[in-house]
Design a protein around this motif. Structure first.
Motif, mmCIF file in Angstrom:
data_model
loop_
_atom_site.group_PDB
_atom_site.id
_atom_site.type_symbol
_atom_site.label_atom_id
_atom_site.label_comp_id
_atom_site.label_asym_id
_atom_site.label_seq_id
_atom_site.Cartn_x
_atom_site.Cartn_y
_atom_site.Cartn_z
ATOM 1 N N CYS A 258 83.657 -6.209 9.644
ATOM 2 C CA CYS A 258 82.016 -6.455 9.422
ATOM 3 C C CYS A 258 81.445 -5.490 10.064
ATOM 4 N N THR A 259 80.353 -5.043 9.593
ATOM 5 C CA THR A 259 79.256 -4.611 10.556
ATOM 6 C C THR A 259 77.742 -4.756 9.901
ATOM 7 N N THR A 260 76.969 -4.253 10.508
ATOM 8 C CA THR A 260 75.433 -4.319 9.701
ATOM 9 C C THR A 260 75.002 -3.224 9.434
ATOM 10 N N ARG A 261 73.778 -3.275 8.976
ATOM 11 C CA ARG A 261 72.755 -2.210 8.636
ATOM 12 C C ARG A 261 72.208 -1.167 9.703
ATOM 13 N N CYS A 262 72.085 -2.034 10.760
ATOM 14 C CA CYS A 262 71.444 -1.260 11.880
ATOM 15 C C CYS A 262 72.577 -0.438 12.550
ATOM 16 N N VAL A 263 73.677 -1.081 12.651
ATOM 17 C CA VAL A 263 74.895 -0.073 12.892
ATOM 18 C C VAL A 263 75.085 0.979 12.271
ATOM 19 N N ILE A 264 75.094 1.075 10.998
ATOM 20 C CA ILE A 264 75.103 2.174 10.084
ATOM 21 C C ILE A 264 73.974 3.341 10.161
ATOM 22 N N LYS A 265 72.701 2.515 10.382
ATOM 23 C CA LYS A 265 71.559 3.394 10.596
ATOM 24 C C LYS A 265 71.721 4.146 11.902
ATOM 25 N N GLU A 266 72.188 3.564 12.837
ATOM 26 C CA GLU A 266 72.254 4.178 14.246
ATOM 27 C C GLU A 266 73.315 5.281 14.311
ATOM 28 N N LEU A 267 74.254 5.058 13.453
ATOM 29 C CA LEU A 267 75.325 6.148 13.442
ATOM 30 C C LEU A 267 74.676 7.294 12.574
ATOM 31 N N GLU A 268 74.087 7.075 11.584
ATOM 32 C CA GLU A 268 73.473 8.083 10.918
ATOM 33 C C GLU A 268 72.637 8.972 11.745
ATOM 34 N N SER A 269 71.779 8.200 12.559
ATOM 35 C CA SER A 269 70.842 8.837 13.455
ATOM 36 C C SER A 269 71.420 9.868 14.366
ATOM 37 N N LEU A 270 72.668 9.374 14.870
ATOM 38 C CA LEU A 270 73.345 10.392 15.960
ATOM 39 C C LEU A 270 73.944 11.744 15.354
ATOM 40 N N GLY A 271 73.705 11.891 13.833
ATOM 41 C CA GLY A 271 74.258 13.269 13.297
ATOM 42 C C GLY A 271 75.702 13.274 13.120
ATOM 43 N N LYS A 272 76.216 14.564 13.062
ATOM 44 C CA LYS A 272 77.415 15.286 12.718
ATOM 45 C C LYS A 272 78.423 14.458 13.871
ATOM 46 N N ALA A 273 78.044 14.575 15.082
ATOM 47 C CA ALA A 273 79.157 14.155 16.199
ATOM 48 C C ALA A 273 79.633 12.487 15.851
ATOM 49 N N LEU A 274 78.917 11.876 15.124
ATOM 50 C CA LEU A 274 79.596 10.615 14.836
ATOM 51 C C LEU A 274 79.734 9.988 13.080
ATOM 52 N N TYR A 275 79.994 11.440 12.577
ATOM 53 C CA TYR A 275 80.023 11.360 11.250
ATOM 54 C C TYR A 275 81.317 10.510 10.731
#
Length: 234
Positions: A60-77
């Motif tokens: 499981c994960t949360t929307r906040c985790v997904i949003k955080e990864l999206e905000s960090l850009g290509k490095a964590l795609y």
């Protein structure tokens, strides 16, 4: 997978199953750092984790985790793609997303009633998790997943439970709900009625009766002497 590492994990799982009622499927909350480490070390989380925990696991994960990864850009795609495959757990930050670590901490409040594991590489988050009893912690070292040993907080909590000094929060709530259901919880303002004890005889009245009986049974000493003289004269 090493035999020693598997035995180590099995022993720790036994601790959480016995003392904190963890059951399959195990609910594992993952953050972006864990997904990134798994990607870097070529670890197949979905395939390998159930075998390591010796039981079915729901990732499981949360929307906040997904949003955080999206905000960090290509490095964590790549990490974002991995996290998006997992089941999304509802958090309380729909309108105002928070950091992944803050969100995961909020998911284990109130005694971790959903029995979550936390999977993270964030040292600060790990330290905060260890301050809460009953939360298994997973992390990656080199190319292997590791289940951390129970924290001192968890060990102390179990020791108190064994001496009947502490009840988990979720059990307290269950007890209250059961009492309310059975009507054992008294409403506010309800006064306790004292039972009247059956009154015994008055001790003073008993003494008076005894005195009367003794007085009636006694004869004057002068009359006794007269009777004795009459008997002798005869």
């Amino acid at each position: 997978m090493g035999v020693t590492r598997q035995k180590h994990a099995k022993k720790i799982m036994g601790f959480y199953k016995h003392n904190f009622q963890f059951r399959e499927p195990f609910q594992v909350l993952l953050d972006g750092t864990f997904c990134q480490a798994a990607l870097r070390n070529k670890i197949q989380i979905r395939e390998q984790l159930p075998g390591y925990l010796d039981g079915a696991a729901q990732l499981c994960t949360t929307r906040c985790v997904i949003k955080e990864l999206e905000s960090l850009g290509k490095a964590l795609y790549g990490a974002k793609l991995i996290a998006q495959r997992f089941h999304l757990r509802n958090c309380s930050h729909h309108k105002n997303p928070v950091s992944g670590s803050t969100c995961l901490l909020s998911m284990i409040e109130d005694g971790n009633p959903h029995h979550f594991f936390i999977a993270t590489q964030d040292q600060d988050l790990s330290n905060k998790v260890k301050k809460k009893p009953g939360i298994p912690l997973l992390f990656i070292i080199q190319n292997t997943m590791v289940l951390d040993k129970p924290s001192p907080k968890s060990l102390a909590f179990v020791q108190k439970l064994q001496t009947n000094q502490l009840v988990p929060e979720y059990q307290k709530q269950s007890i209250v709900e059961l009492k309310e259901k059975e009507g054992l919880v008294k409403q506010e303002g309800e006064k306790r009625r004292k039972r009247k004890r059956a009154g015994g005889p008055n001790p003073l009245s008993c003494l008076k009766k005894k005195k009367k009986k003794t007085q009636e049974g006694q004869e004057p000493s002068a009359e006794k002497k007269k009777r004795r003289k009459r008997k002798r004269n005869r």
